[in-house]
Scaffold this motif. Structure first.
Motif, short mmCIF file in Angstrom:
data_model
loop_
_atom_site.label_atom_id
_atom_site.label_comp_id
_atom_site.label_asym_id
_atom_site.label_seq_id
_atom_site.Cartn_x
_atom_site.Cartn_y
_atom_site.Cartn_z
N ASP A 31 1.03 -1.35 0.06
CA ASP A 31 0.03 0.04 0.03
C ASP A 31 0.83 1.39 0.28
OD1 ASP A 31 -2.91 0.75 0.56
OD2 ASP A 31 -1.77 2.16 1.95
N LEU A 64 2.29 2.00 -3.41
CA LEU A 64 1.39 2.04 -4.57
C LEU A 64 0.85 3.73 -4.21
CD1 LEU A 64 -0.54 -1.01 -5.05
CD2 LEU A 64 1.01 -0.23 -6.83
N THR A 65 0.56 3.85 -3.04
CA THR A 65 -0.29 5.24 -2.72
C THR A 65 0.82 6.41 -2.56
OG1 THR A 65 -0.39 4.62 -0.37
CG2 THR A 65 -2.04 3.98 -2.05
N TRP A 121 -5.87 -4.15 -4.63
CA TRP A 121 -5.68 -2.55 -5.23
C TRP A 121 -5.70 -2.66 -6.61
CZ3 TRP A 121 -2.33 -5.19 -1.80
CH2 TRP A 121 -2.28 -4.70 -0.76
N GLU A 122 -6.31 -1.56 -7.17
CA GLU A 122 -6.40 -1.22 -8.43
C GLU A 122 -5.48 -0.28 -8.96
OE1 GLU A 122 -10.34 -1.01 -11.00
OE2 GLU A 122 -9.65 1.01 -10.80
N LEU A 123 -4.48 -0.45 -9.89
CA LEU A 123 -3.58 0.66 -10.20
C LEU A 123 -3.78 0.99 -11.74
CD1 LEU A 123 -0.96 2.23 -9.99
CD2 LEU A 123 0.18 0.22 -10.64
N VAL A 156 -4.63 5.02 -7.87
CA VAL A 156 -4.83 3.59 -6.88
C VAL A 156 -5.67 3.74 -6.07
CG1 VAL A 156 -3.59 2.36 -5.48
CG2 VAL A 156 -2.26 3.56 -7.00
#
Length: 244
Positions: free
Chosen positions: A152, A155-156, A185-187, A197
């Motif tokens: 997380d 990605l964030t 998670w969706e990227l 994200v």
């Protein structure tokens, strides 16, 4: 995870990194950091811990702190690095998540630094384990909650920070699924734009790539380390993600 949850992880991951470094010695190559030796890895981590400690002592609106010089001698570098780690962990433990401090991205608080330094140290602990064990590094070094938080954080926060300097060049949608942590998670990637994200919002059939496995495996995958995660679809979208 809470701010104070990260401090024990920081201490534990550093102790494991140091043990691996001592086991192989300063001249051992680090296969996951091409061109680096263990000396380079230990020097980098000592520099980072020292710099983070200076950041904690810099006002949130202050100027970017400068790194300290490190000892050149191997034994002195090990001792200096251990001292800085202990001082960093103790300082973090003495504050709250909202205690203000300078930072280069994200919230300017102790909470940012406890999380960032725990994951910075964990990823480089993994590098030290590869120097020690080669391809035989255990597949479950990190507990699911901590590893999922590391996915997380990358990605964030870290991905957005890095793409300011190195924008993504490919468009696509990547799903990350850590089954043992119950998280996904969706990227969404668009050339020249910040990554987006969030939770999975559309049908799970229109993704361009899926990365699935344990949280530990996904943690290694997003940081570009050897992993047991299963990637289906367009793997180049994962391989092309910039890392700090």
């Amino acid at each position: 995870m809470d701010h104070l949850d990260f401090v024990p992880h920081l201490r534990t991951e550093y102790a494991a990194l140091r043990a691996a470094a001592l086991a192989v010695g300063p001249d051992a190559p680090v296969p996951t950091c091409p061109g680096w030796t263990i000396r380079d890895l230990v020097d980098h981590q000592a520099r980072t811990h020292s710099w983070a400690l200076r950041a904690l002592r810099t006002p949130a609106d202050g100027e970017r702190p400068r790194p300290e010089d490190r000892p050149a001698d191997w034994d002195e570098l090990l001792a200096w690095g251990q001292e800085k780690l202990a001082e960093l962990a103790d300082t973090l433990a003495g504050g709250t998540s909202d205690t203000p401090a300078w930072s280069f991205v994200g919230p300017r608080t102790f909470g940012f630094w406890s999380r960032r330094q725990a994951h910075e140290t964990a990823v480089h602990r993994l590098d030290a384990e590869h120097a020690r064990h080669g391809t035989e590094v255990p597949s479950l070094l990190f507990d699911a909650g901590f590893a999922a938080d590391g996915v997380d954080e990358y990605l964030t926060w870290m991905l957005t920070h890095v793409t300011r300097r190195r924008p993504v060049e490919r468009a696509g949608r990547v799903l990350f699924h850590a089954a043992d942590a119950g998280r996904a998670w969706e990227l969404r990637l668009t050339p020249g734009e910040p990554p987006v994200v969030g939770p999975i919002t559309d049908s799970a059939t229109d993704e361009d790539a899926t990365v699935a496995g344990t949280a530990d495996a996904l943690y290694r995958a997003v940081w570009g380390r050897p992993t047991g995660a299963i990637t289906s679809g367009d793997r180049s979208l994962l391989d092309g993600l910039p890392r700090p």
